[in-house]
Design a protein around this motif. Structure first.
Motif: not given
Length: 463
Positions: A116-119, A123-129, A222-228, A252-256
């Motif tokens: 499954r495409c990780c990008a 995108n799905i994870i961050v869009q949901d948040g 700062d939070f979204l930087k990890a996802f970028e 990503i898991r640690n950031a969440l």
């Protein structure tokens, strides 16, 4: 040129990983791009677009499967596949399941064929948040809209920026719906021009952000930087990415789960929402074996990283042990298959060399040398029961032996020492984490098939 590439792909002694994606042109025609990824005998990662063709609507699982099958048949690589990376559309998943039931010579019956495409997952994870933080950044969005609304206002903004020693802007990067990283880029720009925006708001009767709102914006940024950073890492298509998968997921898991981000209700809801979606796709039972094994084939990580990762990842210690055991068994299953493959290849090479040398005056000497090499190999096999895999996993890793060396460079220099594992590395490290390669072809397609060339036929665009 196509025939040469076809001959090269069919003659590969490694397997091929595919990526595929769909695109709608200005003509409202649907196109599918298929890209082949492989690591050649010199341990160089290659990617080749092998199909860019229109696919009739509707894009059902049958239509997608048929388009992929036609492509594989045309290129004669049906039995050379290792994985296919696709986004998470339901029709893609169903199409891959249908492909898996066909005789494509997939390893272990295709259990790890679909990646499954990780990008897309990110995108799905961050869009949901991010739906929880729109209110927190509304004033920034309003200020950006106000500045962008006329040339005079942009000029006034730039005058303040110049006085503060900041570069002028042609326009401010306003966020776009359904593009979460546009929120991140808007916040980065807003924080850089924080003083300018405050001065502009005061001089033009607009609402300026107070200290708390700026503090919240900085936390979100700062939070979204990890996802970028994660999105950029998985979207790289000119270097291997598969062995970075586990580290990326753990970050990503640690950031969440990090409590420092949960400074207000919006951030609390954001992390909870994203955490739920994260578990849906990347709970330990959902991790791709192909990507986990790629980590084992990174000499800087090996199996030690599996234990480190799952000790942090699993809720209970017995889950850690069970999960690591399952992965270790999968590694050995694949190793056994590759060992048989390498033995067959070596046997073929020896017999071919014998045919070439037949009639040579030094044939007897070469034959004796060959027999002695085989004799030594048998003797060592009897006295050294450990497999090549065990030797690799047990070898004490010296940081300076790899350091910043590219993982493919390391395998190239150790291919003779680990012939079976180097063959595995060529396949597992070629697995793309995203469909970025196929998506980038659409950027080219869009430039070619713009408004001025809207009558271009599909076969001409493919060419």
């Amino acid at each position: 040129m196509k025939d040469q590439l076809k001959f090269k792909l069919q003659g590969l002694d490694s397997r091929i990983c595919l990526t595929s994606d769909m695109w709608t042109s200005v003509q409202k025609l649907g196109y599918m791009c298929v890209t082949a990824h492989y690591i050649d005998a010199n341990f160089v990662l290659k990617k080749k677009i092998i199909s860019f063709k229109d696919v009739k609507y509707p894009h059902t699982k049958e239509a997608i499967e048929e388009a992929l099958s036609r492509c594989l048949t045309e290129w004669g690589i049906k039995r050379k596949l290792f994985t296919i990376t696709l986004d998470n559309a339901a029709n893609n998943t169903s199409a891959v399941k249908n492909l898996e039931t066909q005789d494509h010579g997939l390893m272990l019956e295709g259990i790890d064929f679909h990646v499954r495409c990780c990008a897309h997952i990110l995108n799905i994870i961050v869009q949901d948040g991010t739906k929880h933080i729109h209110g927190s950044i509304e004033n920034i969005r309003d200020l950006f809209r106000h500045v962008n609304s006329s040339g005079g206002r942009m000029q006034a903004f730039n005058a303040i920026a110049a006085n503060k020693g900041l570069p002028e802007k042609a326009g401010l990067a306003l966020d776009i719906p359904n593009h979460w990283n546009s929120i991140f880029h808007m916040l980065v720009e807003a924080i850089k021009y924080k003083g300018v925006l405050n001065s502009y708001a005061s001089e033009n009767g607009e609402v300026a952000l107070d200290a708390k709102e700026w503090a919240d914006a900085e936390v979100i940024c700062d939070f979204l930087k990890a996802f970028e950073e994660a999105t950029n890492a998985v979207s790289a298509d000119r270097k291997t990415t598969a062995h970075h998968f586990m580290h990326m997921v753990l970050c990503i898991r640690n950031a969440l789960r990090d409590p420092q981000w949960k400074v207000n209700a919006a951030m609390m809801n954001l992390s909870i929402s994203m955490g739920t979606k994260f578990d849906k796709y990347w709970k330990e039972v959902n991790l791709s074996n192909a990507l986990v094994i790629a980590t084992v084939l990174d000499p800087r990580k090996k199996e030690e990283y599996l234990n480190f990762f799952f000790e942090k990842y699993c809720e209970h210690s017995f889950d850690t042990e069970e999960t690591v055991n399952v992965i270790s068994k999968a590694v050995r299953l694949y190793y056994d298959l590759y060992e048989q493959q390498v033995k067959r290849s070596n046997k073929h090479s020896v017999s071919r060399e014998a045919r070439i040398n037949m009639g040579s005056p030094v044939l007897g000497k070469r034959k004796l040398e060959e027999e002695f090499a085989q004799y030594k190999s048998r003797r060592r096999a009897n006295t050294q029961p450990r497999s090549e895999l065990d030797a690799y996993l047990d070898e004490v890793f010296i940081e300076s032996s790899v350091g910043t060396t590219d993982v493919l460079t390391w395998w190239k220099s150790n291919a003779e020492k680990y012939p079976v594992l180097s063959a595995m590395a060529r396949d597992f490290l070629a697995v793309p984490l995203s469909t970025a390669s196929s998506e980038s072809a659409f950027s080219c397609g869009g430039r070619i098939l713009g408004d001025t060339r809207a009558s271009l036929k599909p076969h001409a665009l493919a060419s």
